[in-house]
Design a protein around this motif. Structure first.
Motif, PDB file in Angstrom:
ATOM      1  N   UNK A  69       5.935  -7.179  25.986  1.00  0.00           N
ATOM      2  CA  UNK A  69       5.921  -7.011  24.482  1.00  0.00           C
ATOM      3  C   UNK A  69       7.398  -6.788  24.363  1.00  0.00           C
ATOM      4  N   UNK A  70       8.248  -6.113  25.048  1.00  0.00           N
ATOM      5  CA  UNK A  70       9.658  -5.946  24.638  1.00  0.00           C
ATOM      6  C   UNK A  70      10.753  -7.024  25.148  1.00  0.00           C
ATOM      7  N   UNK A  71      10.147  -7.963  26.141  1.00  0.00           N
ATOM      8  CA  UNK A  71      11.032  -8.781  26.693  1.00  0.00           C
ATOM      9  C   UNK A  71      11.224 -10.238  25.939  1.00  0.00           C
ATOM     10  N   UNK A  72      10.039 -10.465  24.784  1.00  0.00           N
ATOM     11  CA  UNK A  72       9.639 -11.697  24.208  1.00  0.00           C
ATOM     12  C   UNK A  72       9.511 -12.855  25.153  1.00  0.00           C
ATOM     13  N   UNK A 123      14.166 -12.336  27.279  1.00  0.00           N
ATOM     14  CA  UNK A 123      13.972 -13.823  27.296  1.00  0.00           C
ATOM     15  C   UNK A 123      14.155 -14.502  25.723  1.00  0.00           C
ATOM     16  N   UNK A 124      15.101 -15.416  25.754  1.00  0.00           N
ATOM     17  CA  UNK A 124      15.328 -16.170  24.461  1.00  0.00           C
ATOM     18  C   UNK A 124      15.742 -17.593  24.763  1.00  0.00           C
ATOM     19  N   UNK A 171      22.378  -5.421  28.058  1.00  0.00           N
ATOM     20  CA  UNK A 171      21.661  -4.324  28.865  1.00  0.00           C
ATOM     21  C   UNK A 171      20.900  -4.917  29.743  1.00  0.00           C
ATOM     22  N   UNK A 172      19.885  -5.681  29.471  1.00  0.00           N
ATOM     23  CA  UNK A 172      18.885  -5.906  30.397  1.00  0.00           C
ATOM     24  C   UNK A 172      19.441  -6.331  31.840  1.00  0.00           C
ATOM     25  N   UNK A 173      18.656  -6.049  32.977  1.00  0.00           N
ATOM     26  CA  UNK A 173      18.960  -6.558  34.284  1.00  0.00           C
ATOM     27  C   UNK A 173      18.835  -7.927  34.231  1.00  0.00           C
ATOM     28  N   UNK A 174      17.942  -8.411  33.760  1.00  0.00           N
ATOM     29  CA  UNK A 174      17.903  -9.924  33.858  1.00  0.00           C
ATOM     30  C   UNK A 174      17.624 -10.526  32.208  1.00  0.00           C
ATOM     31  N   UNK A 226      22.455  -9.703  35.939  1.00  0.00           N
ATOM     32  CA  UNK A 226      21.902 -11.171  36.311  1.00  0.00           C
ATOM     33  C   UNK A 226      21.604 -12.141  35.192  1.00  0.00           C
ATOM     34  N   UNK A 227      21.675 -13.327  34.939  1.00  0.00           N
ATOM     35  CA  UNK A 227      21.180 -14.114  33.740  1.00  0.00           C
ATOM     36  C   UNK A 227      20.537 -15.448  34.712  1.00  0.00           C
TER      37      UNK A 227
END
Ligand SMILES: Nc1ncnc2c1ncn2[C@@H]1O[C@H](COP(=O)(O)OP(=O)(O)O)[C@@H](O)[C@H]1O
Ligand SMILES: [Mg+2]
Length: 276
Positions: A63-66, A134-135, A162-165, A196-197
């Motif tokens: 839900x939150x990561x899209x 994700x985007x 912020x996200x770790x990935x 990380x990306x």
């Protein structure tokens, strides 16, 4: 007097362990009938709770990561993509690269599984409790541009830093405006050595100058990206077109053509083709 079993159920409820609570009666029944030992029973009850927690984490992360779809690494058919080293993906799936704040770049023509693998890594990270986002490049840039227009660029930058990935999908399908490229460059500079990306592109690095409309900025972006980076080059046929093998025979596209890793590698920087 409450029975020992009632006490265990009450304790699991008190500890908010619904997975374990649901599992406890059948597990006790299996001990009673001599099917499992006490340590096995303890493990089964804890397993039930852990898998419930992991499923909930995944649902919340979806839900939150899209993330656009549930594509797991387990669903990936490695036999279809022989150019891909399974050990490299398995090694990435242990998520050491997230811990070390390194990047992963999937390169290759359309349909070879770049998005699938990027999402698979993001799902693995989400299941392990890390924050992921994700985007597509277009979506991420649009959200930064909107935030800037609304005077809210910094909070948005922070949300994406912020996200770790972070997965940046589809670099190269759509051209990027000059301000868009600058905003993305800022974002990647903030994430550099911080988180990380995972990026995907159908274009080799030598074409990124064209995508971002600025050779110097693209070079600086690639320089940061490649500093701690795992490159996964996929040369092969589109999985979408797998049932049209006869078409491949007639109209074969140049395999992996646009995704050579012949990047402008900056001096003194280490880039790993194969993960340790
Ligand atoms: N090796 C594979 N095994 C299973 N499914 C695959 C494989 N490669 C691609 N797919 C599926 O084919 C479709 C296209 O793959 P995708 O990851 O979107 O390709 P890309 O991002 O490289 O264009 C998706 O539905 C994906 O799940
Ligand atoms: Mg894709």
């Amino acid at each position: 007097m409450t029975s020992l079993r009632d006490q265990i159920r009450a304790q699991l409820a008190d500890l908010k362990m619904p997975g374990a609570l649901e599992a406890v009666d059948p597990v006790l029944a299996r001990i009673d009938s001599g099917q499992i030992s006490a340590p096995e029973a303890i493990r089964a009850v804890l397993d039930a709770q852990i898998s419930l927690r992991n499923n909930r984490r995944l649902e919340a992360a979806m839900r939150s990561s899209r993330l656009p779809a549930v594509k797991t690494l387990a669903d990936f058919d490695f036999s279809f993509q022989p150019s891909l080293k399974r050990e490299q993906i398995d090694s990435l799936a242990t998520l050491g690269f997230v811990e070390r704040r390194e990047n992963v770049v999937f390169l290759g023509p359309p349909g070879v599984g770049k998005t699938h693998l990027a999402i698979g890594l993001a799902i693995a990270a989400a299941q392990s409790g890390r924050r992921v986002y994700y985007g597509t490049l277009g979506e991420l840039i649009a959200s930064l541009e909107e935030a800037q227009a609304a005077g809210k660029l910094m909070p948005r930058m922070k949300t994406l830093t912020h996200p770790a990935l972070l997965v940046v999908d589809e670099i190269g399908y759509l051209p990027v405006s000059r301000t868009g490229a600058m905003l993305f460059f800022q974002l990647m500079s903030r994430r550099y050595e911080h988180a990380a990306t995972v990026l995907t592109s159908n274009k080799g690095f030598e074409e990124w100058g064209e995508i971002f409309g600025d050779e110097v900025m693209a070079a600086a972006l690639i320089d940061r990206l490649l500093h701690h980076c795992h490159i996964v080059n996929i040369r092969g046929n589109s999985y979408r077109m797998r049932h049209h093998a006869e078409l491949w025979g007639q109209h074969r596209l140049p395999e992996g053509d646009s995704a050579s890793a012949s990047s402008p590698k900056p001096k003194g920087r280490k880039t790993q083709e194969v993960t340790a």
